[in-house]
Each structure stands twice: as C-alpha cells, then as structure tokens.
Design a protein around this motif. Structure first.
Motif, PDB file in Angstrom:
ATOM      1  N   GLN A 226       0.830  -1.211   0.000  1.00  0.00           N
ATOM      2  CA  GLN A 226       0.000   0.000   0.000  1.00  0.00           C
ATOM      3  C   GLN A 226       0.863   1.259   0.000  1.00  0.00           C
ATOM      4  O   GLN A 226       0.677   2.163  -0.825  1.00  0.00           O
ATOM      5  N   ILE A 227       1.789   1.336   0.931  1.00  0.00           N
ATOM      6  CA  ILE A 227       2.631   2.538   1.031  1.00  0.00           C
ATOM      7  C   ILE A 227       3.559   2.638  -0.175  1.00  0.00           C
ATOM      8  O   ILE A 227       3.824   3.738  -0.679  1.00  0.00           O
ATOM      9  N   GLY A 228       4.058   1.504  -0.676  1.00  0.00           N
ATOM     10  CA  GLY A 228       4.903   1.528  -1.861  1.00  0.00           C
ATOM     11  C   GLY A 228       4.163   2.061  -3.079  1.00  0.00           C
ATOM     12  O   GLY A 228       4.715   2.848  -3.859  1.00  0.00           O
ATOM     13  N   THR A 229       2.922   1.656  -3.253  1.00  0.00           N
ATOM     14  CA  THR A 229       2.120   2.176  -4.364  1.00  0.00           C
ATOM     15  C   THR A 229       1.878   3.671  -4.206  1.00  0.00           C
ATOM     16  O   THR A 229       1.912   4.430  -5.182  1.00  0.00           O
ATOM     17  N   PHE A 325       8.387   0.436   6.673  1.00  0.00           N
ATOM     18  CA  PHE A 325       9.733   0.858   6.266  1.00  0.00           C
ATOM     19  C   PHE A 325      10.034   0.429   4.834  1.00  0.00           C
ATOM     20  O   PHE A 325      10.512   1.228   4.020  1.00  0.00           O
ATOM     21  N   GLN A 326       9.737  -0.822   4.503  1.00  0.00           N
ATOM     22  CA  GLN A 326       9.990  -1.297   3.148  1.00  0.00           C
ATOM     23  C   GLN A 326       9.099  -0.585   2.143  1.00  0.00           C
ATOM     24  O   GLN A 326       9.516  -0.314   1.011  1.00  0.00           O
ATOM     25  N   GLY A 327       7.868  -0.263   2.545  1.00  0.00           N
ATOM     26  CA  GLY A 327       7.001   0.496   1.652  1.00  0.00           C
ATOM     27  C   GLY A 327       7.552   1.878   1.364  1.00  0.00           C
ATOM     28  O   GLY A 327       7.508   2.367   0.229  1.00  0.00           O
ATOM     29  N   MET A 328       8.088   2.533   2.385  1.00  0.00           N
ATOM     30  CA  MET A 328       8.663   3.869   2.208  1.00  0.00           C
ATOM     31  C   MET A 328       9.940   3.838   1.364  1.00  0.00           C
ATOM     32  O   MET A 328      10.360   4.872   0.839  1.00  0.00           O
ATOM     33  N   MET A 329      10.575   2.680   1.236  1.00  0.00           N
ATOM     34  CA  MET A 329      11.821   2.572   0.478  1.00  0.00           C
ATOM     35  C   MET A 329      11.575   2.348  -1.017  1.00  0.00           C
ATOM     36  O   MET A 329      12.516   2.279  -1.798  1.00  0.00           O
ATOM     37  N   VAL A 330      10.317   2.208  -1.434  1.00  0.00           N
ATOM     38  CA  VAL A 330      10.015   1.968  -2.847  1.00  0.00           C
ATOM     39  C   VAL A 330      10.377   3.199  -3.661  1.00  0.00           C
ATOM     40  O   VAL A 330      10.052   4.326  -3.301  1.00  0.00           O
ATOM     41  N   GLU A 331      11.047   2.969  -4.782  1.00  0.00           N
ATOM     42  CA  GLU A 331      11.427   4.044  -5.694  1.00  0.00           C
ATOM     43  C   GLU A 331      11.376   3.527  -7.125  1.00  0.00           C
ATOM     44  O   GLU A 331      11.343   2.327  -7.367  1.00  0.00           O
ATOM     45  N   ALA A 332      11.366   4.414  -8.057  1.00  0.00           N
ATOM     46  CA  ALA A 332      11.608   4.166  -9.482  1.00  0.00           C
ATOM     47  C   ALA A 332      10.443   3.494 -10.206  1.00  0.00           C
ATOM     48  O   ALA A 332       9.772   4.141 -10.997  1.00  0.00           O
ATOM     49  N   ASP A 333      10.156   2.218  -9.958  1.00  0.00           N
ATOM     50  CA  ASP A 333       9.192   1.522 -10.803  1.00  0.00           C
ATOM     51  C   ASP A 333       8.362   0.543  -9.988  1.00  0.00           C
ATOM     52  O   ASP A 333       8.590   0.325  -8.803  1.00  0.00           O
ATOM     53  N   GLU A 335       8.228  -2.637 -10.167  1.00  0.00           N
ATOM     54  CA  GLU A 335       8.937  -3.845  -9.741  1.00  0.00           C
ATOM     55  C   GLU A 335       9.417  -3.719  -8.299  1.00  0.00           C
ATOM     56  O   GLU A 335       9.476  -4.706  -7.566  1.00  0.00           O
ATOM     57  N   GLN A 336       9.750  -2.489  -7.901  1.00  0.00           N
ATOM     58  CA  GLN A 336      10.205  -2.260  -6.536  1.00  0.00           C
ATOM     59  C   GLN A 336       9.133  -2.618  -5.518  1.00  0.00           C
ATOM     60  O   GLN A 336       9.451  -3.029  -4.400  1.00  0.00           O
ATOM     61  N   VAL A 337       7.853  -2.445  -5.883  1.00  0.00           N
ATOM     62  CA  VAL A 337       6.775  -2.770  -4.948  1.00  0.00           C
ATOM     63  C   VAL A 337       6.813  -4.252  -4.589  1.00  0.00           C
ATOM     64  O   VAL A 337       6.730  -4.630  -3.415  1.00  0.00           O
ATOM     65  N   GLY A 338       6.945  -5.099  -5.598  1.00  0.00           N
ATOM     66  CA  GLY A 338       7.027  -6.539  -5.333  1.00  0.00           C
ATOM     67  C   GLY A 338       8.253  -6.915  -4.538  1.00  0.00           C
ATOM     68  O   GLY A 338       8.181  -7.719  -3.600  1.00  0.00           O
ATOM     69  N   LEU A 339       9.403  -6.337  -4.898  1.00  0.00           N
ATOM     70  CA  LEU A 339      10.638  -6.657  -4.184  1.00  0.00           C
ATOM     71  C   LEU A 339      10.566  -6.209  -2.731  1.00  0.00           C
ATOM     72  O   LEU A 339      10.972  -6.951  -1.819  1.00  0.00           O
ATOM     73  N   ARG A 340      10.072  -4.999  -2.499  1.00  0.00           N
ATOM     74  CA  ARG A 340       9.992  -4.487  -1.132  1.00  0.00           C
ATOM     75  C   ARG A 340       8.942  -5.228  -0.312  1.00  0.00           C
ATOM     76  O   ARG A 340       9.111  -5.413   0.901  1.00  0.00           O
TER      77      ARG A 340
END
Length: 369
Positions: A226-229, A325-333, A335-340
């Motif tokens: 959620q936070i990554g999106t 924390f991992q959601g807040m670290m999402v950047e760029a694209d 794909e980062q959402v899945g990885l985080r």
C-alpha cells in the motif's frame, strides 16, 4: 544553408588538411562516410570551421576518421566541441562477455554485498523506528492529529478479518502437536502428558509465534504494498506538500493497530490450538474435555500466559514497522513494490524469530519457566 556535406584536401605549411564544408547532420551527410573511407591521401588536421551544422552522426563520422588517421580536429565552436567530447567519451570497446571471475572471488563478493545491504537495512530500520517514536510523541502532545478512523479501520483489517485464517491454522497446529506428542509419549506410557505439551507449548510459544508469522505474511506485506504504491503515485510527496506527516497519517495508525491487536490474536490463537489439541485427546486418547480442561489448569502456570502477552505487542511493532519501512523505500518503478513487499515479509519473520529466541533466554533467566 543545408548544403550537402563535403570535404577537400589542402596542403598547408604545417601539414595536410581536410577542410569540411556543408551540413554534417544525418539529413545531409549523404555518402560522406563512404568517401572518407575511400580517402587514401595524407592528413594531419581536420578543419571544421566552415561547416554549417553538425549533429551526433556527423561528430561520430569525423571522430572515427580522425582516430583512424591520428589527425587533429579543429575549428568547432563551443557547442561542437562539447558534442565531440561526448562522442569521444562514448567510443569505448564493449565486452560482449563479462570478464571471468573465480568462484571464490564471486562468492566472497556476494557475501560482502549481502553484508553491506544487511547493515544498511538495519541502520535504516532503526532510524525508521526512531521516526515512529517521534511521531507517536507528536501525536501524544497534539491529540487532535491522531487518526482515529484510520486506526479503527486497521483494527478490522489486521484483527477481525484475520480471525478465520488464524483460527483454522491454530486449530490444525493444536491437532498436530497433540497427535505427534501422543505418538512419542505412548512409547513410555505417558500419553496423559500430551495435555502438558499442548497447553504449555501453545500458550508460551507457538500461539503467538505462528500468529506473528501469519500477520507478517498477511498485514506486513499489505502495508509495504500500500505505502509503496502511494510512493510511486507521489501521494506521499503530496501529503508532505500540504503539511501532513506521512509518519503520523500512514505509519502510526498501522503500527498501533498491529501492536494492540497482536495480544488479542495471540491469545485467541492459543485458545483455538488448545481446543484442537483437546479434541484430538478426546478422540484418540479417550480423555474427556472436562478432564482435559482440569489438567490444563493444573499444569499450565499463569506465567506462560504472561510470556505470550508480553511478546505479542513487541512482535506486532516489528511487523508493522518492517512493512511500513519497506514500503517507504520503494522508488523508481512498479517492480520495486514486489521486491519491497517480499523483503518486508522476510525481514519481519526473521526479526520475530530472533526476538523469540531472545525472549526464551530472557524469561528463563528471570525464572518464568
């Protein structure tokens, strides 16, 4: 203007000069590359002072010819010099295959990289914990900033919606513990101690631990996604722009919800596991429910319940903070959402197990055995 690219040879006092004229761009360069390749005369300098225009293609052709004939390029203006410098910097040999690296060196590099990432993640997670505590302090000082509705909504998502899956998991775990314990204890004629095993193991360890793992996989991953999106869609930046703290609006409600719901879910899980173990003892060992409950009250000390209730909110805090924390670290694209999200679940489960081992040693040391 827009004259076809051309060149001519001149003999000067300091050497042979090729003087270029016309438009050295892709649209007007014509057969200039072929004519340059066919040129076999001497050349010391390339004079580009009379050209009308030059682009990347023209600069590349001139650069390659100058490199092959060891000639000096002159006559370009500042923009042309900058373009030529960029083309020269890009003219590097490209290795089609990566250089061979020994197995030991590769493994050592992977270990070093993993260690570096782990240290950076640990430092970042500790800093994020500090930021969460600061946000909690700000909300305590200014209660009007507390997001009550968001917190209550997280109660439902984290707690009420999870009752079914946690109950089923706990019931089956209770059955498995009782069945395996009965099989092993039957060799010594001590099947009655299956009740001790079920009661103490579920209340003290497995109830809260399995609940924490389930919440990490269910809610921790959801927080990260959620936070990554929101980070990708720049909603978090928009919140900062209008003066809303993402820590107070996004992280704190989720953290409080998990911290407050984990003791309840852990206690619920332990009770369901005991019911599952009691059912198997009734069916397999002919121990009636009344006897089972009475025996549970005799052999399970109240400290086992306290141990589970003390561990549960700590596990909840770790799960929520790791996910946010991992959601807040999402950047760029995307794909980062899945990885985080994957990292949030792995990190939360790993930290929960590490803390559970620490608690086991600590409670043994203080005498809660």
């Amino acid at each position: 203007m827009n004259a076809q690219a051309a060149f001519s040879h001149e003999r000067a006092g300091d050497g042979d000069v090729l003087r270029f004229t016309g438009n050295l761009s892709l649209a007007r360069i014509g057969d200039l590359p072929e004519r340059l390749r066919a040129y076999a005369g001497p050349v010391d300098r390339l004079d580009l002072s009379d050209i009308e225009r030059i682009d990347t293609v023209g600069a590349w052709v001139v650069h390659r010819f100058a490199s092959e004939h060891d000639a000096k390029i002159e006559g370009l203006d500042a923009d042309g010099e900058h373009l030529l410098a960029q083309v020269q910097a890009a003219d590097q040999n490209v290795s089609m295959r990566p250089a061979h690296v020994g197995s030991f060196t590769r493994v050592l590099g992977e270990i070093g990289e993993a260690t570096s990432i782990a240290l950076k993640t640990t430092v970042g997670l500790l800093g994020f914990m500090g930021a969460t505590v600061i946000a909690l302090g700000n909300v305590i000082r200014h209660p009007s900033r507390f997001r009550f509705n968001a917190t209550v909504q997280r109660f439902e998502v984290v707690g009420v919606s999870a009752l079914g899956i946690i109950g089923l998991m706990s019931f089956l775990i209770g059955i498995v513990i009782a069945q395996q314990g009965a099989v092993q204890l039957r060799q010594f004629g001590a099947e009655v101690f299956t009740i001790n095993l079920v009661g103490r193991l579920t209340l003290r360890e497995l109830g809260v631990l399995m609940t924490a793992i389930m919440v990490a996989g269910r809610s921790g991953s959801a927080f990260a996604a959620q936070i990554g999106t929101m980070k990708l869609t720049e909603e978090v930046d928009a919140m900062r722009t209008i003066g809303v703290s993402p820590m107070e609006a996004l992280v704190l409600p989720r953290t409080l919800a998990v911290v407050l719901m984990m003791p309840l879910l852990g206690f619920y899980s332990s009770l369901i596991a005991i019911i599952g173990g009691g059912l198997l003892c009734w069916i397999s060992l002919d121990i009636p429910p009344i006897t089972f409950i009475q025996r549970i009250r005799e052999v399970v000390p109240i400290t086992d319940l306290y141990v589970g209730l003390v561990k549960a909110p700590v596990f909840g805090a770790i799960i929520a903070i790791a996910g946010c924390f991992q959601g807040m670290m999402v950047e760029a694209d995307a794909e980062q959402v899945g990885l985080r999200t994957t990292s949030a679940v792995v990190q939360a489960i790993f930290l929960v197990i590490v803390l559970d081992a620490f608690f086991a040693v600590f409670f043994t040391w203080v005498g809660w055995t």
